[in-house]
Design a protein around this motif. Structure first.
Motif, mmCIF file in Angstrom:
data_model
loop_
_atom_site.group_PDB
_atom_site.id
_atom_site.type_symbol
_atom_site.label_atom_id
_atom_site.label_comp_id
_atom_site.label_asym_id
_atom_site.label_seq_id
_atom_site.Cartn_x
_atom_site.Cartn_y
_atom_site.Cartn_z
ATOM 1 N N MET A 1 42.734 -7.188 -14.655
ATOM 2 C CA MET A 1 41.328 -6.824 -14.787
ATOM 3 C C MET A 1 41.038 -5.555 -13.989
ATOM 4 S SD MET A 1 40.030 -9.076 -16.760
ATOM 5 C CE MET A 1 38.273 -8.840 -16.505
ATOM 6 N N VAL A 2 40.192 -4.706 -14.523
ATOM 7 C CA VAL A 2 39.807 -3.487 -13.827
ATOM 8 C C VAL A 2 38.523 -3.760 -13.057
ATOM 9 C CG1 VAL A 2 39.119 -1.092 -14.104
ATOM 10 C CG2 VAL A 2 40.888 -2.023 -15.570
ATOM 11 N N GLY A 3 38.573 -3.464 -11.757
ATOM 12 C CA GLY A 3 37.459 -3.817 -10.897
ATOM 13 C C GLY A 3 36.368 -2.773 -10.813
ATOM 14 N N ASN A 4 36.591 -1.577 -11.402
ATOM 15 C CA ASN A 4 35.539 -0.566 -11.383
ATOM 16 C C ASN A 4 35.593 0.232 -12.673
ATOM 17 O OD1 ASN A 4 37.603 1.348 -11.192
ATOM 18 N ND2 ASN A 4 37.463 1.458 -8.962
ATOM 19 N N GLN A 5 34.703 1.224 -12.775
ATOM 20 C CA GLN A 5 34.591 1.992 -13.999
ATOM 21 C C GLN A 5 35.566 3.162 -14.048
ATOM 22 O OE1 GLN A 5 32.586 0.987 -16.590
ATOM 23 N NE2 GLN A 5 32.463 -0.806 -15.265
ATOM 24 N N HIS A 6 36.203 3.465 -12.925
ATOM 25 C CA HIS A 6 37.079 4.628 -12.883
ATOM 26 C C HIS A 6 38.407 4.344 -13.570
ATOM 27 C CE1 HIS A 6 35.113 7.718 -10.415
ATOM 28 N NE2 HIS A 6 34.492 6.713 -9.848
ATOM 29 N N LYS A 7 38.829 5.289 -14.376
ATOM 30 C CA LYS A 7 40.175 5.237 -14.932
ATOM 31 C C LYS A 7 41.150 5.761 -13.875
ATOM 32 C CE LYS A 7 38.722 3.875 -19.008
ATOM 33 N NZ LYS A 7 38.833 4.704 -20.222
ATOM 34 N N ILE A 8 42.391 5.293 -13.961
ATOM 35 C CA ILE A 8 43.410 5.654 -12.975
ATOM 36 C C ILE A 8 44.620 6.212 -13.702
ATOM 37 C CG2 ILE A 8 44.881 4.824 -11.092
ATOM 38 C CD1 ILE A 8 42.891 2.423 -10.882
ATOM 39 N N ALA A 9 45.101 7.356 -13.238
ATOM 40 C CA ALA A 9 46.300 7.974 -13.793
ATOM 41 C C ALA A 9 47.407 7.980 -12.750
ATOM 42 C CB ALA A 9 46.007 9.403 -14.239
ATOM 43 N N LEU A 10 48.632 7.778 -13.202
ATOM 44 C CA LEU A 10 49.815 7.958 -12.363
ATOM 45 C C LEU A 10 50.536 9.197 -12.880
ATOM 46 C CD1 LEU A 10 51.981 7.010 -10.295
ATOM 47 C CD2 LEU A 10 52.971 5.648 -12.137
ATOM 48 N N VAL A 11 50.699 10.190 -12.013
ATOM 49 C CA VAL A 11 51.361 11.439 -12.386
ATOM 50 C C VAL A 11 52.606 11.595 -11.533
ATOM 51 C CG1 VAL A 11 51.116 13.929 -12.678
ATOM 52 C CG2 VAL A 11 49.098 12.450 -12.916
ATOM 53 N N THR A 12 53.770 11.526 -12.152
ATOM 54 C CA THR A 12 54.999 11.646 -11.372
ATOM 55 C C THR A 12 55.267 13.108 -11.022
ATOM 56 O OG1 THR A 12 56.502 11.881 -13.274
ATOM 57 C CG2 THR A 12 55.959 9.634 -12.557
ATOM 58 N N GLY A 13 55.856 13.306 -9.859
ATOM 59 C CA GLY A 13 56.174 14.663 -9.417
ATOM 60 C C GLY A 13 54.951 15.532 -9.274
ATOM 61 N N SER A 14 53.907 14.987 -8.656
ATOM 62 C CA SER A 14 52.619 15.696 -8.638
ATOM 63 C C SER A 14 52.257 16.271 -7.279
ATOM 64 C CB SER A 14 51.506 14.776 -9.135
ATOM 65 O OG SER A 14 51.601 13.479 -8.579
ATOM 66 N N SER A 15 53.249 16.473 -6.419
ATOM 67 C CA SER A 15 52.966 17.116 -5.134
ATOM 68 C C SER A 15 52.896 18.631 -5.271
ATOM 69 C CB SER A 15 54.034 16.746 -4.094
ATOM 70 O OG SER A 15 55.311 17.201 -4.504
ATOM 71 N N ARG A 16 53.351 19.155 -6.418
ATOM 72 C CA ARG A 16 53.367 20.609 -6.604
ATOM 73 C C ARG A 16 53.453 20.935 -8.091
ATOM 74 N NH1 ARG A 16 59.323 22.469 -6.104
ATOM 75 N NH2 ARG A 16 60.491 20.543 -6.372
ATOM 76 N N GLY A 17 53.325 22.215 -8.407
ATOM 77 C CA GLY A 17 53.553 22.706 -9.760
ATOM 78 C C GLY A 17 52.642 22.110 -10.816
ATOM 79 N N LEU A 18 53.215 21.870 -11.986
ATOM 80 C CA LEU A 18 52.428 21.361 -13.115
ATOM 81 C C LEU A 18 51.889 19.969 -12.839
ATOM 82 C CD1 LEU A 18 54.510 22.495 -16.235
ATOM 83 C CD2 LEU A 18 52.720 23.714 -14.990
ATOM 84 N N GLY A 19 52.634 19.163 -12.104
ATOM 85 C CA GLY A 19 52.156 17.823 -11.782
ATOM 86 C C GLY A 19 50.910 17.856 -10.921
ATOM 87 N N ARG A 20 50.935 18.710 -9.917
ATOM 88 C CA ARG A 20 49.756 18.882 -9.054
ATOM 89 C C ARG A 20 48.566 19.359 -9.876
ATOM 90 N NH1 ARG A 20 47.427 23.292 -6.974
ATOM 91 N NH2 ARG A 20 46.190 23.091 -5.050
ATOM 92 N N ASN A 21 48.795 20.350 -10.721
ATOM 93 C CA ASN A 21 47.716 20.895 -11.532
ATOM 94 C C ASN A 21 47.155 19.845 -12.478
ATOM 95 O OD1 ASN A 21 46.629 22.688 -13.966
ATOM 96 N ND2 ASN A 21 46.660 23.940 -12.113
ATOM 97 N N SER A 22 48.041 19.027 -13.035
ATOM 98 C CA SER A 22 47.593 17.963 -13.947
ATOM 99 C C SER A 22 46.778 16.918 -13.198
ATOM 100 C CB SER A 22 48.802 17.304 -14.614
ATOM 101 O OG SER A 22 49.521 18.236 -15.392
#
Length: 255
Positions: A1-22
């Motif tokens: 069950m989702v406890g709030n209205q916010h959607k959540i994304a998991l972005v791998t390799g997102s400390s820099r580059g395209l992942g960070r930008n995404s």
């Protein structure tokens, strides 16, 4: 069950580059983000702070996206963070972005180089998505990162582009199998982008940037900012009827 209205994304390799930008592009659309990093925790924490400054919620988790044996432990950590920070047991969007680039001719490619690319770009994407599938919400989305190099060939990228070709085929099969739950799966294929990817070679090579710009319809080489918004839009309802597609974002490179 989702406890709030916010959607959540998991972005791998997102400390820099395209992942960070995404990750930041998703945050600007009101999506909360779980950032993953392999070794650069400080940079991942900076991305978390930037997302929080945009008014979103975020967390950073360590993930070696090429080490399948670590995925069960990662998923357990993820579930704990989702429960503690969001009071939920689901994510809505998965962006399989983590990657490395190896530029070496076929005649000189080592088995170790080939395997490192395979483990991260194909095996890792396949099994991480498999492990996360049960906690992706119905009507969610998966975005896989491919490359323009699956359409046009440049010497030295045979192994890397072959892995991304496999990802494009895998994208179609994921879309077919996940569609019963309304989960869309697409691949985005960036052209040449100025980041520190592959050691930042393009960023450091002005002659190469000028050449690519001359071979691109929009007259310049790509920047990370050209890609993040496309990734974010593929996640959200704006492109909700787009499924099982390879979408090239290259500014019209090598037409």
């Amino acid at each position: 069950m989702v406890g709030n209205q916010h959607k959540i994304a998991l972005v791998t390799g997102s400390s820099r580059g395209l992942g960070r930008n995404s990750a930041l592009a998703l945050a600007r659309k009101g999506v909360d983000v779980i950032v993953t990093y392999k070794s650069e925790k400080e940079k991942a924490d900076e991305v978390v702070k930037e997302i929080e400054q945009l008014g979103g919620k975020a967390a950073a988790l360590q993930l070696d996206a090429g080490n399948v044996s670590s995925f069960d432990g990662f998923v357990a950590q993820l579930k704990q963070v989702l429960n503690d920070k969001w009071d939920t047991n689901q994510i809505h969007y998965l962006v399989n972005n983590a990657g490395i680039g190896i530029n070496v001719p076929i005649t000189e490619t080592t088995e170790e180089q080939f395997d490192s690319l395979m483990n991260l770009h194909v095996k890792g994407v396949y099994f991480l998505t498999q492990k996360l599938y049960p906690i992706i919400a119905d009507k969610g989305a998966v975005v896989n990162l491919s490359t323009g190099l699956t359409r046009f060939a440049l010497p030295g990228y045979a192994a890397y582009a072959s892995m991304k070709g496999a990802v494009e085929v895998l994208t179609k099969y994921m879309a077919k199998e996940f569609g019963a739950r309304g989960i869309r799966v697409n691949a985005i294929a960036p052209g040449a982008i100025v980041t520190d990817f592959g050691g930042g070679g393009l960023r450091e090579n002005e002659e190469m940037r000028n050449f690519i710009g001359s071979q691109t319809a929009l007259g310049r080489v790509g920047e990370a900012d050209d890609i993040g918004g496309v990734v974010a839009s593929l996640c959200t309802d704006e492109l909700g009827w787009v499924n099982a597609q390879r979408i090239e974002a290259s500014g019209g490179m090598f037409l």
